[in-house]
Design an enzyme around this catalytic site. Structure first.
Site: not given
Lengths: 509, 542
Positions: A245, A275, A299, A319, A353-354, A371
């Site tokens: 990305q 959050h 993040d 992530d 990769d989840a 999330d």
């Protein structure tokens, strides 16, 4: 062939003038293509943009040709000044449009004003040149020569532009390079015609424009970057393309924002709302949240909330992008924002990769927080499927609780409730809730567990947004966001991505 | 205007590929621009068989009760069926170092990827044996109220399954959606309606007109008469001549048969469109099962069951009836020696042209012809993009002579970008097969890489600089071709008949090189062999 009534033309003059026909023809078409490309790039709908740009450009050229009759004497001087003006306007057109795009209210107005101005000036060129050359050639040869060079120039431009210029130079540099060509024609002519009056002034102007273009060329990269600034409307303090990305951080005053692929992820001014609403309804409903799983959330902001609960013994954060978690672990300003959550001894960060990870992972987790970015693509849509939720259900402790970021129930209610339908198809009980986050708008989440999520919640003291009353209010859905029947999102139908596309396109159109 | 450009680009692209293939345009040895390997079915071992270069057997050895010669899908399916029925006294001899035939697969640091066959449509109701195997492999996770199987969603092709590059943009599906004239659209609708009718049709004998396995199809001459003309001639006769429809049909014929519609039997052509009635509980009936490694997954699962009964690097070069059984001559590529195996029965699970060479009496080879294919696995550092709908599993260009590519990580990943492997397919159907095989052998890795890369980069300028590796795999005899008259070809009928103790198993017997057919033929041979050997079992065949 020359007619004997006319004086023989100076060879140097004629050559320069004919070369300048070629150059101005090429430049003229390039500016037109630049405007069309830029308009489709910034406004979308390339057929419309190109068609209108070309049409108004040609019309403006007609106006220019008509206006040429009011040039009574000193055609050469007029031609030189027109060249200098075109060089300035055309040369800076791409950079200017890029920089102005986010600043002006009606970009179309600026665009067409510029297209018309350049068009009028370009329309002046050929009539003036024909008149300048009329004593040097018989009419028959004159028309033939000028138009030949004009059309050859058009071919050169239309081939160079897509094949060489845009891929190699980019739009900003392309404009500048051709501006330089225009101004060089003016300078060459001024130079050759030594006896002309007003020569010094023209030369000075031409050199000034040339200098500005050369400076522009040398700063093209910086200009490009400034235009990204302009796109985001805020100062870009970090921009980096990873394998997965484009990460952009912007700041205006105290407001720090993260964009992934141009989509806003948080604004430091109101992320606490997002959050706190993401984390506490879950943790507040689990008796002893010792083991917590966060999917996405590179993040570290969700992790910050989770780690502030002293009951939490361990957080697993999955992530995809290692550069994302690295940035939020190492950048001082970002670490201040997430309170160093990603460096906590209580967290394990797994960059994978989840979708793959959950299939081989083992639970149980007392709380799970999904999330992920909105389901804008089929690849992301997999993270919202029944199959994926079945894996999460397997990882979730019998008395555990999970929450899923589920996009806006106001803008995309069908999409929002598809998440609940899908979680239920995976055997979980759900409850939807939503919160107002100023930088996002009305935003939705879905609680899910092996038992119906209760009303009772234990919130820690000292939260900025949530207290028991505000929490209860989040579960109320007015009519425009109310639950509606939806399909189950499955790997082989991707119902979620399809409805997300429809609803957001409808909202944004 | 736009259409013109596309059409021209299409012509140029196919002319380029075509002429490059036909003439070996880049005959000067192009150096390989990317890392990669040039590989394929073992030509040396295959040609040794053709030239009969084997020493005479030194010794006669008593082998297992049953020998399977050939470890492609048919041979492995026979082995699966035997074990499933509790018959375990057999061994399987495979010429290559790995079993799996054209369903083999490869793997690199990014992903596993197919080397050939890469999907299995959700099987029809009549494919009972295949369904039983998929159930044992955990691919069926339950049944719905009506008893229809529910397939594991991870193994059903995820959405988006296919897209077509058409007039400058990607669209969903393989038939163009835009820019068609009224007549073109009407022809396509008419075609689809007719195929749906064929799909539902039942013959006088009560069997479906078109079935998978095709042995379950009706023998009603109303349908089998289609076998007498080519698919192209049949389409012409119906007035279905519109360019988009014919391009679509051509794609389908080359995809499943490696053959141009002008040579494909009209029965086989219709079969492609009308025989798939996937039986499934969820709304997945038109879907495929697929895996990163393609049908290599099925092969791996079958191979794992057979374990060390599989003997690799063994060329069977003779098979003959002997008193009370059969003798199999086999050459061991490791020891370099030949042996004669004594066995009670054997299943020759090999293509007809090989079987005919090692065993007189299995029938002729005249009616059997094979399509050569090239498959390239292209590793990239990022996903392909492009205007229109996003990346699908199967990505096809209307402007290329290749069949496009499938994405190896489609099933497993949710990251929309990052490294992946694209498996690129190209049947060399535009020239006579023998010539194509010669071209295929003579071309260097660098030349293939240039061809593959230029085809991909035409479609995806965004992949410039992103290709990290190109591995090329050549299949000299990838697929049997169901050409006009194949249903009644006497050689094929003779091969199907087989006679104890030598049984035949291969998709060649069906005339279609698809997993279901190979599986069916393997199961049928295994059951025939068990019947011959007196081993009790309950038949799985309809």
């Amino acid at each position: 062939m020359q007619s004997e009534t006319m004086p023989p033309p100076s060879r140097a003059h004629t050559a320069i003038l004919l070369v300048s026909v070629l150059v101005v023809a090429t430049c003229g078409l390039i500016y037109e293509l630049l405007a069309g490309t830029l308009a489709s790039y910034l406004l979308g709908d390339s057929v419309t943009q190109f068609s209108i740009v070309i049409g108004s450009y040609l019309f403006a050229m007609g106006v220019g040709s008509y206006v040429s009759r009011y040039v009574r004497r000193d055609e050469i001087g007029a031609f030189i000044r027109v060249e200098v003006l075109i060089a300035a306007l055309g040369g800076w057109s791409a950079a200017g449009l890029f920089l102005l795009f986010p600043l002006v209210d009606d970009f179309r107005l600026v665009l067409y004003a510029l297209v018309l101005a350049i068009g009028v000036l370009v329309g002046l060129e050929i009539p003036l040149l024909i008149r300048i050359l009329r004593h040097r050639y018989p009419f028959r040869d004159l028309v033939s020569n000028v138009l030949t060079y004009d059309y050859v120039g058009a071919l050169v431009a239309s081939l160079l532009f897509p094949l060489v210029l845009v891929p190699r130079l980019g739009m900003i540099r392309t404009g500048m390079v051709f501006g330089v060509a225009n101004v060089l024609v003016a300078i060459a002519l001024t130079w050759v015609l030594k006896e002309r009056r007003g020569r010094r002034l023209d030369l000075a102007m031409a050199f000034a424009v040339l200098a500005s273009l050369l400076v522009g060329l040398s700063m093209a990269d910086r200009l490009q970057q400034m235009s990204e600034v302009a796109f985001y409307g805020e100062g870009v303090i970090y921009a980096h393309s990873t394998s997965y990305q484009r990460i952009v951080l912007t700041r205006r005053a105290s407001d720090l924002r993260l964009y992934l692929n141009g989509n806003l992820q948080f604004s430091s001014r109101d992320e606490y709302r997002y959050h706190e609403a993401l984390v506490w309804p879950v943790l507040g409903r689990v008796m002893h949240p010792r083991n917590v799983l966060i999917l996405g959330g590179g993040d570290g902001l969700a992790a910050r909330e989770v780690l502030s609960d002293p009951e939490v013994a361990h957080v697993t954060l999955v992530d995809l992008d290692p550069e994302m978690t690295r940035l939020f672990r190492n950048n001082a300003e970002l670490v201040a924002l997430n309170r160093g959550s990603l460096s906590s001894p209580r967290i394990s960060v797994i960059n994978t990769d989840a979708f793959r990870w959950v299939r081989q992972a083992r639970g149980p987790y007392d709380a799970v927080i999904a999330d992920f970015p909105d389901p804008t693509a089929y690849s992301l849509g997999k993270l919202y499927t029944e199959s994926f939720y079945r894996e999460l259900a397997r990882l979730l402790a019998p008395d555990g609780m999970m929450t899923v970021q589920s996009t806006s129930p106001l803008i995309a209610p069908r999409t929002y409730w598809t998440v609940a339908t899908t979680l239920e198809a995976a055997g979980l009980k759900t409850r939807g809730y939503h919160v107002y986050v100023p930088s996002f708008g009305e935003w939705g989440y879905t609680l899910a567990a092996h038992y119906p999520p209760s009303d009772t919640v234990h919130l820690p003291p000292g939260l900025r947004f949530l207290d028991a009353r505000a929490e209860r209010l989040m579960f109320e859905f007015p009519r425009d966001m109310a639950r509606r029947p939806t399909p189950v999102n499955r790997l082989d139908n991707q119902a979620l991505v399809r409805s997300f596309d429809e609803e957001w396109a409808h909202y944004e159109s | 205007m736009k259409a013109e450009v596309t059409r021209r680009a299409c012509l140029t692209a196919s002319a380029l590929l075509g002429s490059a293939l036909a003439t070996g345009a880049c005959s000067a040895l192009a150096p390989a621009r990317w890392p990669g390997t040039l590989d394929g079915a073992d030509f040396t071992r295959g040609h040794a068989l053709r030239d009969r270069r084997f020493p005479a057997p030194r010794a006669t050895v008593q082998a297992a009760k049953l020998v399977i010669a050939g470890g492609g899908v048919a041979g492995l399916a026979a082995g699966w069926r035997l074990l499933d029925a509790g018959f375990d006294d057999f061994e399987l001899l495979e010429l290559e170092d790995r079993a799996g035939g054209n369903a083999r697969s490869g793997r690199n640091a990014i992903s596993a990827y197919p080397l050939g066959a890469h999907y299995l449509p959700i099987p029809n109701r009549e494919a009972g044996a295949l369904r039983r195997m998929l159930g044992q492999f955990g691919m069926i996770v339950g049944t719905d109220a009506a008893g229809a199987p529910i397939y594991d969603p991870y193994q059903v092709c995820a959405d988006l399954d296919e897209r077509l590059f058409w007039r400058g943009a990607w669209q969903e599906g393989l038939f163009p959606q835009t820019g068609l004239s009224v007549a073109e659209r009407a022809q396509h609708d008419d075609f689809e309606r007719t195929m749906a009718m064929f799909s539902a049709a039942v013959g006088q004998d009560g069997k479906p007109a078109f079935a998978v396995p095709i042995a379950c199809s009706s023998q009603d001459p109303a349908f089998t008469a289609l076998d007498r003309i080519s698919f192209a001639a049949w389409l012409d006769a119906r007035g279905w001549t519109s360019a988009p429809l014919r391009a679509y049909v051509r794609y389908c014929c080359r995809d499943d048969y490696g053959t141009e519609p002008g040579e494909v039997s009209a029965w086989a052509g219709v079969h492609y469109f009308a025989a798939r009635r996937g039986w499934s509980g969820a709304e997945t009936r038109d879907r495929e099962l697929t895996w990163p490694e393609g049908n290599g997954r099925l092969v791996a699962l079958m191979t794992a069951q057979l374990g060390d009964r599989i003997r690799p690097a063994q060329t069977v070069f003779g098979a003959a009836r002997a008193d009370d059984g059969a003798t199999i001559n086999v050459f061991d590529h490791h020891s370099g020696t030949s042996r004669a195996l004594r066995t009670q029965a054997a299943i020759l699970a090999m293509p007809q042209f090989v079987a005919a060479r090692i065993c007189p009496g299995v029938g002729g080879t005249k009616g059997f012809s094979y399509a050569p294919w090239v498959v390239a696995n292209v590793s990239t550092s990022r996903h392909p993009r492009g205007p229109g709908v996003p990346l699908a599993w199967d990505n096809v260009s209307a402007a290329s002579d290749s069949l496009g590519y499938v994405v190896a990580t489609h099933q497993t990943d949710s990251g929309g970008d990052g490294p992946t492997v694209l498996t690129w397919y190209m049947p060399l159907s535009a020239m006579p097969a023998a010539e194509a095989r010669r071209v295929m052998l003579n071309r260097s890795l660098g030349e293939w890489q240039d061809l593959v890369a230029s085809d991909l980069l035409d479609l995806h300028p965004d992949l410039e600089g992103a290709i990290t590796r190109i591995d090329v795999w050549r299949w000299g005899h990838a697929m049997i071709r169901p050409t006009t008259g194949f249903l009644t070809d006497p050689d094929r009928l003779a091969a199907q008949a087989g006679a104890p103790p030598l049984f035949r198993a291969h998709s060649d017997l069906s005339g279609m090189s698809i997993f279901e057919e190979a599986h069916y033929r393997g199961v049928a041979a295994a059951e025939a062999a068990m019947r011959h050997l007196g081993h009790p079992f309950e038949s799985l065949l309809a």
